[in-house]
Design an enzyme around this catalytic site. Structure first.
Site, PDB file in Angstrom:
ATOM      1  CB  SER A 168      -4.137  -6.855   4.368  1.00 23.14           C
ATOM      2  OG  SER A 168      -3.810  -5.542   3.989  1.00 23.14           O
ATOM      3  CG  HIS A 212      -1.898  -1.031   1.382  1.00 22.14           C
ATOM      4  ND1 HIS A 212      -2.015  -1.818   2.496  1.00 22.14           N
ATOM      5  CD2 HIS A 212      -2.864  -1.475   0.538  1.00 22.14           C
ATOM      6  CE1 HIS A 212      -3.000  -2.678   2.348  1.00 22.14           C
ATOM      7  NE2 HIS A 212      -3.537  -2.508   1.156  1.00 22.14           N
ATOM      8  CE  LYS A 235     -13.593  -7.179   4.136  1.00 19.27           C
ATOM      9  NZ  LYS A 235     -13.106  -6.213   3.140  1.00 19.27           N
ATOM     10  NE  ARG A 250      -2.546  -7.281  -4.501  1.00 19.39           N
ATOM     11  CZ  ARG A 250      -3.289  -7.461  -3.431  1.00 19.39           C
ATOM     12  NH1 ARG A 250      -2.722  -7.781  -2.294  1.00 19.39           N
ATOM     13  NH2 ARG A 250      -4.589  -7.329  -3.489  1.00 19.39           N
TER      14      ARG A 250
HETATM   15  P1  ADP Z   1      -9.640  -4.175  -0.035  1.00 20.40           P
HETATM   16  O1  ADP Z   1     -10.325  -4.565   1.232  1.00 20.40           O
HETATM   17  O2  ADP Z   1     -10.391  -3.215  -0.894  1.00 20.40           O
HETATM   18  O3  ADP Z   1      -9.007  -5.327  -0.796  1.00 20.40           O
HETATM   19  P2  ADP Z   1      -6.996  -3.557   0.825  1.00 20.40           P
HETATM   20  O4  ADP Z   1      -6.741  -2.827   2.087  1.00 20.40           O
HETATM   21  O5  ADP Z   1      -6.595  -4.997   0.815  1.00 20.40           O
HETATM   22  O6  ADP Z   1      -8.484  -3.296   0.485  1.00 20.40           O
HETATM   23  O7  ADP Z   1      -6.266  -2.860  -0.402  1.00 20.40           O
HETATM   24  C1  ADP Z   1      -6.499  -1.544  -0.812  1.00 20.40           C
HETATM   25  C2  ADP Z   1      -5.861  -1.299  -2.173  1.00 20.40           C
HETATM   26  O8  ADP Z   1      -4.485  -1.597  -2.124  1.00 20.40           O
HETATM   27  C3  ADP Z   1      -6.413  -2.146  -3.313  1.00 20.40           C
HETATM   28  O9  ADP Z   1      -6.401  -1.362  -4.495  1.00 20.40           O
HETATM   29  C4  ADP Z   1      -5.414  -3.250  -3.441  1.00 20.40           C
HETATM   30  O10 ADP Z   1      -5.381  -3.808  -4.744  1.00 20.40           O
HETATM   31  C5  ADP Z   1      -4.150  -2.490  -3.182  1.00 20.40           C
HETATM   32  N1  ADP Z   1      -3.066  -3.330  -2.737  1.00 20.40           N
HETATM   33  C6  ADP Z   1      -3.064  -4.212  -1.735  1.00 20.40           C
HETATM   34  N2  ADP Z   1      -1.864  -4.824  -1.625  1.00 20.40           N
HETATM   35  C7  ADP Z   1      -1.093  -4.305  -2.607  1.00 20.40           C
HETATM   36  C8  ADP Z   1       0.257  -4.530  -3.055  1.00 20.40           C
HETATM   37  N3  ADP Z   1       1.054  -5.430  -2.484  1.00 20.40           N
HETATM   38  N4  ADP Z   1       0.706  -3.804  -4.092  1.00 20.40           N
HETATM   39  C9  ADP Z   1      -0.091  -2.908  -4.695  1.00 20.40           C
HETATM   40  N5  ADP Z   1      -1.359  -2.659  -4.351  1.00 20.40           N
HETATM   41  C10 ADP Z   1      -1.850  -3.346  -3.309  1.00 20.40           C
END
Ligand code: ADP
Length: 154
Positions: free
Chosen positions: A132, A22, A46, A95
Protein backbone atom coordinates in the site's frame (compact mmCIF):
# COMPACT_ATOMS: atom_id res chain seq x y z
CA UNK A 1 -24.87 -33.32 19.89
CA UNK A 2 -21.97 -31.04 19.08
CA UNK A 3 -21.68 -29.18 15.82
CA UNK A 4 -18.45 -28.15 14.11
CA UNK A 5 -17.96 -24.41 14.49
CA UNK A 6 -17.54 -22.40 11.32
CA UNK A 7 -13.93 -21.78 10.41
CA UNK A 8 -13.75 -18.03 10.38
CA UNK A 9 -10.65 -15.90 9.74
CA UNK A 10 -10.07 -12.20 10.14
CA UNK A 11 -7.76 -10.53 7.60
CA UNK A 12 -6.83 -7.30 9.39
CA UNK A 13 -5.08 -4.30 7.91
CA UNK A 14 -5.18 -0.64 7.01
CA UNK A 15 -5.92 -1.27 3.31
CA UNK A 16 -4.77 2.26 2.40
CA UNK A 17 -5.53 1.17 -0.32
CA UNK A 18 -6.20 -2.52 -0.96
CA UNK A 19 -3.66 -3.90 -3.48
CA UNK A 20 -3.46 -6.92 -5.75
CA UNK A 21 -1.13 -8.40 -3.12
CA UNK A 22 -3.96 -8.40 -0.59
CA UNK A 23 -6.40 -9.79 -3.17
CA UNK A 24 -3.99 -12.65 -3.93
CA UNK A 25 -3.79 -13.67 -0.26
CA UNK A 26 -7.56 -13.43 0.29
CA UNK A 27 -8.46 -15.44 -2.81
CA UNK A 28 -5.99 -18.19 -1.99
CA UNK A 29 -7.15 -18.37 1.63
CA UNK A 30 -10.86 -18.60 0.82
CA UNK A 31 -10.94 -22.41 0.31
CA UNK A 32 -9.53 -22.87 3.84
CA UNK A 33 -12.31 -21.05 5.68
CA UNK A 34 -16.08 -20.88 5.80
CA UNK A 35 -15.85 -17.12 6.08
CA UNK A 36 -13.13 -14.47 5.78
CA UNK A 37 -13.77 -11.10 7.42
CA UNK A 38 -11.64 -8.33 5.94
CA UNK A 39 -11.40 -5.90 8.84
CA UNK A 40 -10.02 -2.39 8.63
CA UNK A 41 -8.30 -1.51 11.89
CA UNK A 42 -9.29 2.02 12.88
CA UNK A 43 -6.53 3.99 14.54
CA UNK A 44 -7.40 7.66 14.98
CA UNK A 45 -3.73 8.56 15.52
CA UNK A 46 -2.70 7.18 12.11
CA UNK A 47 -2.83 9.43 9.03
CA UNK A 48 -4.29 7.84 5.90
CA UNK A 49 -4.34 8.82 2.25
CA UNK A 50 -7.82 7.42 1.66
CA UNK A 51 -10.62 7.92 4.22
CA UNK A 52 -12.08 5.01 6.13
CA UNK A 53 -15.26 5.23 4.02
CA UNK A 54 -13.24 5.16 0.77
CA UNK A 55 -11.13 2.22 1.93
CA UNK A 56 -14.26 0.32 2.94
CA UNK A 57 -15.92 1.07 -0.41
CA UNK A 58 -12.85 -0.22 -2.31
CA UNK A 59 -13.08 -3.50 -0.39
CA UNK A 60 -16.85 -3.79 -0.88
CA UNK A 61 -16.53 -3.22 -4.63
CA UNK A 62 -13.63 -5.64 -4.99
CA UNK A 63 -15.38 -8.52 -3.23
CA UNK A 64 -19.03 -7.70 -4.05
CA UNK A 65 -19.65 -11.10 -5.68
CA UNK A 66 -18.13 -13.29 -2.98
CA UNK A 67 -20.70 -14.27 -0.37
CA UNK A 68 -18.31 -15.71 2.21
CA UNK A 69 -16.28 -12.51 2.46
CA UNK A 70 -17.48 -9.86 4.89
CA UNK A 71 -16.09 -6.33 5.23
CA UNK A 72 -15.94 -4.66 8.63
CA UNK A 73 -14.06 -2.08 10.70
CA UNK A 74 -12.85 -2.37 14.27
CA UNK A 75 -11.03 -0.46 16.99
CA UNK A 76 -8.65 -1.87 19.56
CA UNK A 77 -6.87 -5.20 19.62
CA UNK A 78 -7.27 -7.52 16.65
CA UNK A 79 -7.51 -10.55 18.96
CA UNK A 80 -10.38 -8.94 20.91
CA UNK A 81 -12.16 -8.26 17.64
CA UNK A 82 -11.66 -11.92 16.63
CA UNK A 83 -13.33 -13.05 19.85
CA UNK A 84 -16.21 -10.66 19.29
CA UNK A 85 -16.96 -12.03 15.81
CA UNK A 86 -16.17 -15.66 16.66
CA UNK A 87 -13.07 -15.94 14.47
CA UNK A 88 -10.53 -18.60 15.47
CA UNK A 89 -7.86 -17.40 13.04
CA UNK A 90 -6.01 -14.29 11.92
CA UNK A 91 -4.93 -14.39 8.28
CA UNK A 92 -1.74 -12.57 7.28
CA UNK A 93 0.33 -12.36 4.13
CA UNK A 94 4.13 -12.56 4.09
CA UNK A 95 6.27 -10.96 1.40
CA UNK A 96 9.74 -11.37 2.85
CA UNK A 97 11.75 -12.05 6.04
CA UNK A 98 11.05 -8.52 7.31
CA UNK A 99 7.31 -9.22 7.27
CA UNK A 100 7.98 -12.50 9.10
CA UNK A 101 10.09 -10.86 11.81
CA UNK A 102 7.40 -8.25 12.38
CA UNK A 103 4.58 -10.81 12.48
CA UNK A 104 6.26 -13.46 14.61
CA UNK A 105 6.00 -11.86 18.07
CA UNK A 106 2.52 -10.51 17.43
CA UNK A 107 1.29 -13.94 16.34
CA UNK A 108 2.88 -15.67 19.33
CA UNK A 109 1.37 -13.11 21.73
CA UNK A 110 -2.08 -13.47 20.18
CA UNK A 111 -1.85 -17.24 20.50
CA UNK A 112 -0.61 -17.22 24.08
CA UNK A 113 -2.79 -14.44 25.45
CA UNK A 114 -5.98 -14.93 23.46
CA UNK A 115 -5.80 -18.40 21.92
CA UNK A 116 -6.19 -16.94 18.42
CA UNK A 117 -3.91 -18.62 15.91
CA UNK A 118 -2.39 -16.81 12.94
CA UNK A 119 -2.30 -18.41 9.51
CA UNK A 120 0.35 -17.10 7.11
CA UNK A 121 0.38 -17.38 3.35
CA UNK A 122 3.44 -16.48 1.31
CA UNK A 123 2.51 -14.01 -1.37
CA UNK A 124 2.74 -15.04 -4.99
CA UNK A 125 6.18 -13.96 -6.31
CA UNK A 126 4.73 -11.39 -8.72
CA UNK A 127 3.31 -9.44 -5.77
CA UNK A 128 6.29 -9.51 -3.43
CA UNK A 129 7.15 -5.88 -4.23
CA UNK A 130 3.57 -4.62 -3.94
CA UNK A 131 2.58 -2.63 -0.87
CA UNK A 132 0.00 0.00 0.00
CA UNK A 133 2.85 2.39 0.76
CA UNK A 134 4.31 2.00 -2.78
CA UNK A 135 0.85 2.75 -4.19
CA UNK A 136 0.58 5.84 -1.96
CA UNK A 137 4.02 7.05 -3.09
CA UNK A 138 3.04 6.70 -6.74
CA UNK A 139 -0.33 8.39 -6.10
CA UNK A 140 1.28 11.27 -4.21
CA UNK A 141 3.49 11.95 -7.21
CA UNK A 142 0.71 11.71 -9.78
CA UNK A 143 1.87 8.37 -11.23
CA UNK A 144 -0.11 5.45 -12.59
CA UNK A 145 -0.67 2.71 -10.00
CA UNK A 146 -3.53 0.96 -11.81
CA UNK A 147 -1.50 -2.24 -12.32
CA UNK A 148 -1.06 -2.65 -8.56
CA UNK A 149 -4.64 -2.34 -7.33
CA UNK A 150 -7.97 -4.03 -8.11
CA UNK A 151 -10.46 -2.29 -10.44
CA UNK A 152 -12.53 -1.12 -7.49
CA UNK A 153 -9.76 1.29 -6.50
CA UNK A 154 -9.25 2.63 -10.01
P1 ADP B 1 -0.86 -3.25 8.03
O1 ADP B 1 -1.27 -1.85 8.29
O2 ADP B 1 -1.20 -4.23 9.11
O3 ADP B 1 0.55 -3.41 7.47
P2 ADP B 1 -1.75 -3.71 5.37
O4 ADP B 1 -3.05 -3.20 4.89
O5 ADP B 1 -0.54 -3.05 4.79
O6 ADP B 1 -1.83 -3.67 6.91
O7 ADP B 1 -1.61 -5.27 5.10
C1 ADP B 1 -2.48 -6.24 5.61
C2 ADP B 1 -1.89 -7.63 5.40
O8 ADP B 1 -1.62 -7.84 4.04
C3 ADP B 1 -0.57 -7.89 6.12
O9 ADP B 1 -0.55 -9.25 6.53
C4 ADP B 1 0.45 -7.69 5.05
O10 ADP B 1 1.65 -8.42 5.29
C5 ADP B 1 -0.27 -8.28 3.88
N1 ADP B 1 0.21 -7.80 2.61
C6 ADP B 1 0.38 -6.54 2.22
N2 ADP B 1 0.87 -6.47 0.96
C7 ADP B 1 1.02 -7.76 0.56
C8 ADP B 1 1.51 -8.39 -0.64
N3 ADP B 1 1.96 -7.69 -1.68
N4 ADP B 1 1.51 -9.73 -0.69
C9 ADP B 1 1.08 -10.45 0.36
N5 ADP B 1 0.63 -9.94 1.51
C10 ADP B 1 0.59 -8.60 1.60
Amino acid sequence: MSTTPSRRAVFPGSFDPITLGHVDIIQRALPMFDEVIIAIGVNAAKKHMWSLEERKTFLEKTFADITNIKIDTYEGLTADYCKKVGAQFILRGLRNPTDFTYEQTIAQANQKVNGVDSIFLLCSPEYSFVSSSIVRDIARNGGDYSNLVPDGVN
